[in-house]
Write a protein that holds these residues in place. Sequence first.
Motif, PDB file in Angstrom:
ATOM      1  N   SER A  71       0.833  -1.209   0.000  1.00 17.88           N
ATOM      2  CA  SER A  71       0.000   0.000   0.000  1.00 17.88           C
ATOM      3  C   SER A  71       0.860   1.249   0.000  1.00 17.88           C
ATOM      4  O   SER A  71       0.561   2.226  -0.707  1.00 17.88           O
ATOM      5  CB  SER A  71      -0.917  -0.009   1.228  1.00 17.88           C
ATOM      6  N   LEU A  72       1.930   1.238   0.801  1.00 16.26           N
ATOM      7  CA  LEU A  72       2.791   2.414   0.875  1.00 16.26           C
ATOM      8  C   LEU A  72       3.442   2.707  -0.475  1.00 16.26           C
ATOM      9  O   LEU A  72       3.482   3.861  -0.926  1.00 16.26           O
ATOM     10  CB  LEU A  72       3.856   2.212   1.951  1.00 16.26           C
ATOM     11  N   VAL A  73       3.952   1.671  -1.133  1.00 16.51           N
ATOM     12  CA  VAL A  73       4.584   1.879  -2.441  1.00 16.51           C
ATOM     13  C   VAL A  73       3.554   2.402  -3.450  1.00 16.51           C
ATOM     14  O   VAL A  73       3.846   3.319  -4.232  1.00 16.51           O
ATOM     15  CB  VAL A  73       5.247   0.580  -2.937  1.00 16.51           C
ATOM     16  N   GLN A  74       2.347   1.839  -3.434  1.00 17.45           N
ATOM     17  CA  GLN A  74       1.309   2.320  -4.339  1.00 17.45           C
ATOM     18  C   GLN A  74       1.015   3.804  -4.101  1.00 17.45           C
ATOM     19  O   GLN A  74       0.873   4.589  -5.044  1.00 17.45           O
ATOM     20  CB  GLN A  74       0.040   1.490  -4.160  1.00 17.45           C
ATOM     21  N   GLU A  75       0.922   4.195  -2.817  1.00 16.74           N
ATOM     22  CA  GLU A  75       0.659   5.599  -2.488  1.00 16.74           C
ATOM     23  C   GLU A  75       1.790   6.496  -2.986  1.00 16.74           C
ATOM     24  O   GLU A  75       1.546   7.573  -3.556  1.00 16.74           O
ATOM     25  CB  GLU A  75       0.521   5.755  -0.971  1.00 16.74           C
ATOM     26  N   LEU A  76       3.025   6.072  -2.751  1.00 19.89           N
ATOM     27  CA  LEU A  76       4.173   6.884  -3.159  1.00 19.89           C
ATOM     28  C   LEU A  76       4.259   7.005  -4.673  1.00 19.89           C
ATOM     29  O   LEU A  76       4.586   8.074  -5.210  1.00 19.89           O
ATOM     30  CB  LEU A  76       5.459   6.279  -2.593  1.00 19.89           C
ATOM     31  N   VAL A  77       3.978   5.920  -5.379  1.00 21.07           N
ATOM     32  CA  VAL A  77       4.012   5.961  -6.843  1.00 21.07           C
ATOM     33  C   VAL A  77       2.972   6.943  -7.370  1.00 21.07           C
ATOM     34  O   VAL A  77       3.259   7.794  -8.236  1.00 21.07           O
ATOM     35  CB  VAL A  77       3.803   4.554  -7.428  1.00 21.07           C
ATOM     36  N   ALA A  78       1.740   6.854  -6.844  1.00 20.42           N
ATOM     37  CA  ALA A  78       0.683   7.756  -7.305  1.00 20.42           C
ATOM     38  C   ALA A  78       1.016   9.212  -6.982  1.00 20.42           C
ATOM     39  O   ALA A  78       0.855  10.111  -7.830  1.00 20.42           O
ATOM     40  CB  ALA A  78      -0.643   7.359  -6.660  1.00 20.42           C
ATOM     41  N   GLU A  79       1.504   9.454  -5.768  1.00 19.58           N
ATOM     42  CA  GLU A  79       1.815  10.815  -5.339  1.00 19.58           C
ATOM     43  C   GLU A  79       2.922  11.432  -6.177  1.00 19.58           C
ATOM     44  O   GLU A  79       2.806  12.584  -6.646  1.00 19.58           O
ATOM     45  CB  GLU A  79       2.220  10.790  -3.861  1.00 19.58           C
ATOM     46  N   HIS A  80       3.997  10.689  -6.394  1.00 22.08           N
ATOM     47  CA  HIS A  80       5.150  11.281  -7.080  1.00 22.08           C
ATOM     48  C   HIS A  80       5.002  11.246  -8.597  1.00 22.08           C
ATOM     49  O   HIS A  80       5.660  12.038  -9.293  1.00 22.08           O
ATOM     50  CB  HIS A  80       6.432  10.597  -6.615  1.00 22.08           C
ATOM     51  N   GLU A  81       4.157  10.378  -9.100  1.00 23.49           N
ATOM     52  CA  GLU A  81       3.862  10.455 -10.528  1.00 23.49           C
ATOM     53  C   GLU A  81       3.080  11.731 -10.804  1.00 23.49           C
ATOM     54  O   GLU A  81       3.321  12.427 -11.802  1.00 23.49           O
ATOM     55  CB  GLU A  81       3.083   9.222 -10.976  1.00 23.49           C
TER      56      GLU A  81
END
Length: 691
Positions: free
Chosen positions: A154-164
């Motif tokens: 979940s954390l990686v998914q959140e970070l990917v969406a945020e920084h994309e």
Amino acid sequence: MTEQHTPAEAPSVPRAASRVRASSLVGRRWLNTGGDQVTLEDLRGKVVVLDFWTFCCINCLHVADELRPLEAEFEDVLVTVGVHSPKFEHEADPDALDAAVERYEIAHPVLDDPELTTWQAYSARAWPTLVVVDPEGYIVAHLSGEGHVAGLYSLVQELVAEHEAKGTLHRGSGPYVPPAPVARDLKFPGKAIALGGRGTEPGSLLVADTGHHRIVEVASDLTTVLRAVGGGDPAQAPAEAAELALPTPGMRGHRDGGPDEALFSEPNGLLLLPEDVAAEVGYDVVVADTVNHRLRGLSLATGEVTTLAGNGVQKLIDSERVREAARDEEGVAVDLADIDADPLAVSLSSPWDVAWDAAAGRVIVAMAGTHQLFSFDPVARVLSVWAGIGLEGLTDGPADEAWFAQSSGLSVDAEGTLWVADSETSAVRRVRTGDDGARTVDTAVGTGLFDFGHVDGDPAQARLQHPLGVTALPDGSVLVADTYNGAIRRYAPESTDAAGRAVPASVSTVTRGLAEPADVLVEHGEDGAPQDIVVVETNAHRLVRIAVPGEYLTVDEGARQTARPRTDVVAGELELTVGFAAPSGQKLDERWGDPTQLKVSSSPESLLLDGAGTSVGLTRTLRLDPEATEGVLHITARAAACDGEHGRPIPDNAACHLYQQDWGIPVRVHAREAAPEGAETRLDLDLRGLH
């Protein structure tokens, strides 16, 4: 049985509230990068997981396996960096680290951190520790122990969406460069057994060819491979293997079937069952299939492999056991009764070795991942906990109160004593069964989790370094594969000589200069007397035969302790706090009282004047002896949480989870008036929390 979270339903890891810049990655050298140096600046735009590990640690190896699917799913945006910060002296050897990275198939860059420079920069205190760094170079999570990968999804998914969305995410390949493959007949063999008259040829042995994920029979010359089961046929071309739906050479996995179809994952321990038992159950050999977390059966006649126990899910977390463990203020006593479940439905954890207890009619299993011994009745198909409460350390006593530490080698002697190579305590332990059937555990050699060395003589002062194998001899002595010392050692108990004089117990060295010996067995002559020693020399990828010497070497290279920086503390009261935050989607299980627990002890015991013992809660006031100069604080924290929403009752069928971490904190004690600047009066640790 604990439910397994899929990425879609995984609990999330809380994000750090403040933005803290990640420290530089400093070490001796880099592995798996093609010789290139890597900096955090090179990794900007990627989500970075720093995995602080050491190759002796079973929990670290679990984390490496847990991270594999995460790395595969996010391969274009996620970079794992293994920061190898060694516990044992041997682990700081660059050749030993090279071998470990190959053996465990570490497929990401590894920073060699022998001086623990980066370990200290990130305030790591336990193996394993995970630190997550966002694409802009800021720390977002700091986690100790294993079992966090579901939340990391979940954390990686959140970070990917945020920084994309911010334009700070860079997709593409990372710095990992795979090493060139090396062809070998054997690859990091783990354990071996003699087949007697049941092999293909007289004098042949069965070997766990661990690095090739297979079992092989070798001739008496210890070199010629007579047949192989699992892992794929090395002579089979990959294209042809795919066409025939056969495994490719060296393939890991789990599949039952004949010798060409079966798959293992890093098998280790092997046991040849008594012939009458084998005839009844339909297989001859029990295999500890370590990374599959299963016991397997092998028929020597057909090469057929079957699964005997384990569902492939690492370790059992039972809801009721979690509650009992968390609320027990006097320590955790384990129910040694049979596990009332189909063995194929039970979760095991890294079974490493197996031995036959003739008196009990059971297979004894060194369950390294939970620091316990299990048993398996092959006829009745029943599993039980044989000894150990599941906490890591060296504590003797009744079997249901004893602590082990990554037990990795087993042998039963003629008197029925079970000898145990307890690797993380660098110890040789034994389990004895009384006339009333009660089992007790005591220690022959070894003192604790952080004490090791190469010292012969009086067993009370003798030292080993991470032994993985043990075998009992007819004269009552025991040979030990002293793995990280590269030696075979011999423990001889107290005895009497031919004149009736008492001979004290002793430890001696049989031979040295071996490359991580992981197992040792004895070949007997026609008269039944020991004739030769066969050593499984793991890092030399071979078996070697050594003549039994008439005399043994005596070695004293000094006792050592794990070389980690000591924390300066002020004598007197020391406030201990362990932080814990339940993941999103979980809540503390408070239905039966406080679901948290602390166990504290020290080496030496005199270091602690007050505060030792086990009690609920994650805070404790310790009192340190002002006469002490230094020592180690041993701390174990536990917390129980169940799936559920805050403000609502926990459902009866909720999956529950036990979070546990062990720390050994070396300290240097100072009088208050002479304490250096920065000496601590409190100690803050994280069981599961943020930077």
